[in-house]
Each structure stands twice: as structure tokens, then as C-alpha cells.
Design an enzyme around this catalytic site. Sequence first.
Site, PDB file in Angstrom:
ATOM      1  N   ASN A 295       0.827  -1.201   0.000  1.00  0.00           N
ATOM      2  CA  ASN A 295       0.000   0.000   0.000  1.00  0.00           C
ATOM      3  C   ASN A 295       0.861   1.249   0.000  1.00  0.00           C
ATOM      4  O   ASN A 295       1.981   1.255   0.504  1.00  0.00           O
ATOM      5  CB  ASN A 295      -0.956   0.004   1.205  1.00  0.00           C
TER       6      ASN A 295
ATOM      7  N   PHE B  43      -1.044   8.352   4.551  1.00  0.00           N
ATOM      8  CA  PHE B  43      -1.712   9.022   5.673  1.00  0.00           C
ATOM      9  C   PHE B  43      -3.008   9.712   5.245  1.00  0.00           C
ATOM     10  O   PHE B  43      -3.295  10.837   5.642  1.00  0.00           O
ATOM     11  CB  PHE B  43      -0.797  10.057   6.336  1.00  0.00           C
TER      12      PHE B  43
ATOM     13  N   SER C 249       6.472   5.366   8.262  1.00  0.00           N
ATOM     14  CA  SER C 249       5.741   5.069   7.027  1.00  0.00           C
ATOM     15  C   SER C 249       6.614   5.395   5.823  1.00  0.00           C
ATOM     16  O   SER C 249       7.242   6.452   5.772  1.00  0.00           O
ATOM     17  CB  SER C 249       4.452   5.887   6.952  1.00  0.00           C
TER      18      SER C 249
ATOM     19  N   ASN D 237       5.457   6.051   2.944  1.00  0.00           N
ATOM     20  CA  ASN D 237       4.607   6.715   1.960  1.00  0.00           C
ATOM     21  C   ASN D 237       4.462   8.217   2.141  1.00  0.00           C
ATOM     22  O   ASN D 237       3.679   8.859   1.441  1.00  0.00           O
ATOM     23  CB  ASN D 237       3.219   6.056   1.972  1.00  0.00           C
ATOM     24  N   THR D 238       5.198   8.792   3.103  1.00  0.00           N
ATOM     25  CA  THR D 238       5.252  10.240   3.278  1.00  0.00           C
ATOM     26  C   THR D 238       6.696  10.674   3.080  1.00  0.00           C
ATOM     27  O   THR D 238       7.568  10.266   3.844  1.00  0.00           O
ATOM     28  CB  THR D 238       4.767  10.647   4.685  1.00  0.00           C
TER      29      THR D 238
ATOM     30  N   LYS E 166       7.130   4.357  16.637  1.00  0.00           N
ATOM     31  CA  LYS E 166       6.973   3.267  15.674  1.00  0.00           C
ATOM     32  C   LYS E 166       8.066   3.369  14.627  1.00  0.00           C
ATOM     33  O   LYS E 166       8.208   4.404  13.969  1.00  0.00           O
ATOM     34  CB  LYS E 166       5.603   3.315  15.008  1.00  0.00           C
TER      35      LYS E 166
ATOM     36  N   ASN F 256       6.868  -1.089  11.095  1.00  0.00           N
ATOM     37  CA  ASN F 256       5.972  -0.675  10.020  1.00  0.00           C
ATOM     38  C   ASN F 256       6.186  -1.576   8.803  1.00  0.00           C
ATOM     39  O   ASN F 256       6.837  -2.611   8.897  1.00  0.00           O
ATOM     40  CB  ASN F 256       6.234   0.800   9.675  1.00  0.00           C
TER      41      ASN F 256
END
Length: 418
Positions: free
Chosen positions: A140, A144, A211, A213-214, A253, A282
Amino acid sequence: MFKTLKRAVLLGGAAAGGAAVFYLTADTDTQMAIASATGPLLRMLDPELSHVIAIQATARGLMPRDPRPDPPSLATKVFGLSFPNPIGLAAGFDKNAEAVAGLMGLGFGFVEVGSITPRPQPGNPSPRVFRIPELKATINRYGFNNLGADAAQDHLAAFEKAAAADPSIKRGPLGVNLGKNKSSKDATQDYCIGLTRLGQHADYIVINVSSPNTPGLRALQGRKELEALVKQVKGTRDRMLWGPSGPPPLLIKVAPDLSEPDKRDIATVALGCGVDGLVVSNTTIQRPGEVAKYPAATEAGGLSGAPLFPMSTQVLSDLYRLTGGRLPIVGVGGVGSGEDAYKKIRAGASLVQLYTAFAYEGPALIPAIKRDLAACLARDGFKSVEEAVGADHPDIARPKGQAGGGRGAAGGRKSWWW
């Protein structure tokens, strides 16, 4: 023809009503099995749409509720909080805290919502979720996507009101996972805003710096950056007014894609700055083993599910060793069975979370994991989860009471909805 159509409608309604009565009067395991069996229908849909439907169904009380007590061996105390069992739902499923009551009712020992950013943001363009059902994995790049802190605050307040009216609704602790807005130039300020707005509703807070994805987020795991971030967020927490139980524990995290120096730096910062615990880990940007041969592997984003288990468990074990067992760790990544959860616990996890396996297996997985975990503990002579934490590290003597401490104290199958 009209009479025939009317008869068909009446028969269909009667059948649906009969099915509903059967579902509502069935025992808990049967209800769990029926709910999980909706997978084939949801698999016909886009993965993200399936996710949305699952959240809305859970929020509206359409999922089963498991009122049965957990095996006594699964009860544990971490961060000064009591958990009926150590199996929790990881952040990412209920991003906006919309379905907490329904999720608690499924039998999780705790639920973590988020990641929540100060301002609403749409996340990355779709499509952004990709299944690899053969490996019980997904990739994925949500980014966020969430409704922001104000909406989450409203949802959490509504949950608290419902739980006050019916104490059985809140089965275990509630964690709030904080993120930063993609457009924000000051990550620290974003985490402090999230803490200020949502901290009063949380039993524990997670700073998500992992994450993939940021853009730039994982750079916050560097020693200098992480130390500055933790000090400011912790300072904000400690200056706030709290109730008799004190401030919520603060966790970090981290990613599974860490070098040895990265792990040492994170352990040093966590211990030196008085972090209350770690969440490990993560998703990964790597494509280990067989993953690389599937078309979805070419998609950017974080890999979760069974292929992540070895990597995330090794990082968990390393951080337990590097912190000398002095910090509670929440183990996440690839957990799909009681045996998996047990391996995380032996590697050093005081608590365990799942997400992707829940998506693939459905609600019936939760009681199955708890039963199997209790059996694993009994098999190896452990009377409790706490006794088994870090069992694979016989050279590390866990400080007495590590799992306790004060609140805020330093210290192959087809998918269900994916």
C-alpha cells in the site's frame, strides 16, 4: 408478471430475514465464521473500497461481538495498563477512529487508531493498495489519508460517551497513532498538535516516523532528528494537564528497513529520552523472497503480511537486545497465527499487533490466535505472557516489573476484505 415479481420480492425478504435471525441467534464462533465468509463478495471489489466497506460495517455494529473471557494466561500489564490479551489491531485499519467500539467487540486486547495528521489530507492518488493473496501480503501507498485531528477527536469523544454508558464496550486500551501532514515543513509541530488534541482520549500515544509513503518521514529516525523530535513531543506531553492516572505513555513506531547503526541509534534515543516503548515495525520497502515475482511487487509502497514476518521479528529481537529488555515493545509485522504471536513474544514483544492477516482471514482469526497463543504458552510451561517475553534472550535479565510501570512512566487463503 407483477404477481410473480411480488412473490419473488416477498420470498427474498423472508430469506434475508431468516438469515438475519439465524445470524443473530447463532453462537459466537458461528457468527465469526459467517462474518469471515463475506470475503468472496468483498474480493470482487477494489481493495480500498473493500476496506471502506469493512470499516463502515464495523462502525455500524454489523460485525459479531465476542463477549467470552480470554484465557487467564493471556492477561498482561504493560505501561501500567491492563490488557485482557496481548493481541491488538495495528494502526492503518481504522484511520479516523470511526469503528473503535465494533473493533473492541471482536475480541482484540487493544486497538490502535490512525495514523492521524493535524489537518485532513487525501493521501496519494489511487490505486494505492495491491493484493498478493498467494502470499497473504499487500502493498500500500495510502500516504496518511485521513480526516484530520478534529474529526478523530469527535469520533473518540463519541466512543468515550458510549463506553461510559456501557463499560463492556471498551474491552482494552486504546492507542492513538500520530503522523505528519505531507505538506508540513515542521514535523515536530504536527506531532505536538496531534498530541495536544488527541492525547486526552488515548491510553497510549505512538509517534509514527516509519511510514514509507510520506516523503522524508523516515529521515526522522536518524539519531539527531529523533532525539530532537522526542524531546519536544515529550516536553509538550509533560507540560499538559492530565487526570489522576497521569500522561499517556509515549511510543515510537519504527521501520523494519534499519541498518545496525540505525538500530543502535534508536535504542540509544529511546532509552536516553525516556520513551515508554517501541512499536516494531511498520511496512517494508523491500520485496523479499517470492514477493519479487508478482506484478504487484513493482508498485511503490510498503509491503505488509506474511513475507514481512522474518524481517520485522529480527528487528524486534535486535531492539530488545539493544535496549536490554528495559523497554516494552509492541511486535507488528506478518502475524497470522498464535504461533506467530508467540514467536514475537519470545523475541521480546510484550504486546503483538496484526492487520493484514485480519484483512485476509476476517474476524474468526482473532479467537483462533488467542486460543493458539494460550496453547503455546502452556506447551512451553509459561503461566503468563509476561513470563514468555524475551524468552529467546536468556542472557538478558528483564528488570523486575518491566511490563508494569506507571502510566506515562519512562521506562494462501483468500482475503476477507482486501
